[in-house]
Design an enzyme around this catalytic site. Structure first.
Site, PDB file in Angstrom:
ATOM      1  N   GLY A  11       0.780  -1.236   0.000  1.00  0.00           N
ATOM      2  CA  GLY A  11       0.000   0.000   0.000  1.00  0.00           C
ATOM      3  C   GLY A  11       0.809   1.282   0.000  1.00  0.00           C
ATOM      4  O   GLY A  11       0.300   2.343   0.379  1.00  0.00           O
ATOM      5  N   ASN A  13       1.795   3.067  -2.582  1.00  0.00           N
ATOM      6  CA  ASN A  13       1.218   4.034  -3.518  1.00  0.00           C
ATOM      7  C   ASN A  13      -0.065   4.647  -2.956  1.00  0.00           C
ATOM      8  O   ASN A  13      -0.329   5.832  -3.167  1.00  0.00           O
ATOM      9  CB  ASN A  13       0.954   3.379  -4.870  1.00  0.00           C
ATOM     10  CG  ASN A  13       2.188   3.358  -5.739  1.00  0.00           C
ATOM     11  OD1 ASN A  13       2.840   4.366  -5.950  1.00  0.00           O
ATOM     12  ND2 ASN A  13       2.528   2.175  -6.249  1.00  0.00           N
ATOM     13  N   LYS A  64     -16.800 -14.848  -9.693  1.00  0.00           N
ATOM     14  CA  LYS A  64     -16.159 -13.540  -9.829  1.00  0.00           C
ATOM     15  C   LYS A  64     -17.203 -12.451 -10.008  1.00  0.00           C
ATOM     16  O   LYS A  64     -17.054 -11.337  -9.498  1.00  0.00           O
ATOM     17  CB  LYS A  64     -15.207 -13.544 -11.023  1.00  0.00           C
ATOM     18  CG  LYS A  64     -14.408 -12.261 -11.184  1.00  0.00           C
ATOM     19  CD  LYS A  64     -13.323 -12.407 -12.229  1.00  0.00           C
ATOM     20  CE  LYS A  64     -12.445 -11.181 -12.304  1.00  0.00           C
ATOM     21  NZ  LYS A  64     -11.294 -11.365 -13.214  1.00  0.00           N
ATOM     22  N   HIS A 108       1.838   0.634 -13.229  1.00  0.00           N
ATOM     23  CA  HIS A 108       2.587  -0.593 -13.489  1.00  0.00           C
ATOM     24  C   HIS A 108       4.081  -0.284 -13.533  1.00  0.00           C
ATOM     25  O   HIS A 108       4.491   0.701 -14.160  1.00  0.00           O
ATOM     26  CB  HIS A 108       2.135  -1.219 -14.814  1.00  0.00           C
ATOM     27  CG  HIS A 108       2.849  -2.504 -15.108  1.00  0.00           C
ATOM     28  ND1 HIS A 108       2.534  -3.673 -14.457  1.00  0.00           N
ATOM     29  CD2 HIS A 108       3.884  -2.792 -15.943  1.00  0.00           C
ATOM     30  CE1 HIS A 108       3.336  -4.641 -14.896  1.00  0.00           C
ATOM     31  NE2 HIS A 108       4.161  -4.123 -15.797  1.00  0.00           N
TER      32      HIS A 108
END
Length: 205
Positions: A11, A13, A64, A108
């Site tokens: 965490g 970021n 999902k 990313h």
């Protein structure tokens, strides 16, 4: 703009975004942090900052779709306008993508399209490329394939270790993510809410 941050691990970021908001550098509000891993350190970070944290795992649901519908319920109840992925280690499915088209971004640790996926830093280091970097992009139904918003290069020197490269990338991430969020919120708020198409190139240079 009210955002939700999705994270699965440390965490850091999330922390940089929360600090930018607290310092007045980013005009936003974190409605809640969502985490799919109850033992992740991001849970503790959110609690220390008094930011609401919602935690549950896909294993608790029959599918999902059911899992994402529960997430979507919380997003709707909290009037979330933008989803910010910050180390969320799951591929987002159609239930969330259809509702938040062009309103979900990810960070990313590589210069996409090079080295997508979970091990982007390690793969770039082992490939002995001269540079890697950080990419912020919109999320689509692929793995790190969405339209690129912003990239920044990170050199890999001959004497760098993997840990050194990771540290350089994290340093860039913690600065770049709040900066890009600020530009999205200040310059493109209406565009985001309207869900208009984005370009396939970098939005901010």
């Amino acid at each position: 703009m009210k955002i939700a941050i999705f994270a699965s691990g440390n965490g850091s970021n999330f922390q940089s975004i929360a600090e930018a908001i607290n310092d007045g550098q980013l005009a936003s509000e974190i409605g809640f942090v969502f985490c799919d891993n109850s033992s992740a350190f991001v849970v503790e970070r959110a609690r220390k900052l008094n930011i609401p944290i919602i935690v549950f795992s896909p294993k608790e649901f029959c599918s999902k779709t059911a899992y994402e519908k529960e997430i979507l319920k919380h997003l709707t109840e909290n009037n979330i306008q933008l989803i910010v992925l910050a180390g969320y280690m799951r591929i987002v499915g159609s239930t969330l993508l259809e509702t938040f088209k062009n309103r979900m971004i990810n960070i990313h640790p590589s210069l996409l399209p090079q080295f997508p996926g979970r091990y982007g830093i390690k793969e770039a280091f082992e490939a002995r490329v001269k540079e890697t970097g950080v990419t912020i992009h919109y999320v689509d139904d692929g793995v790190d394939t969405g339209p690129i918003i912003k990239q920044e290069k990170v050199p890999i020197n001959d004497n760098d270790t993997l840990e050194m490269v990771e540290a350089k990338i994290h340093q860039i991430e913690h600065r770049l993510y709040p900066e890009v969020l600020d530009k999205i919120i200040s310059k493109n708020k209406e565009w985001l809410l309207d869900g208009k198409e984005t370009s396939t190139n970098q939005c901010f240079r």
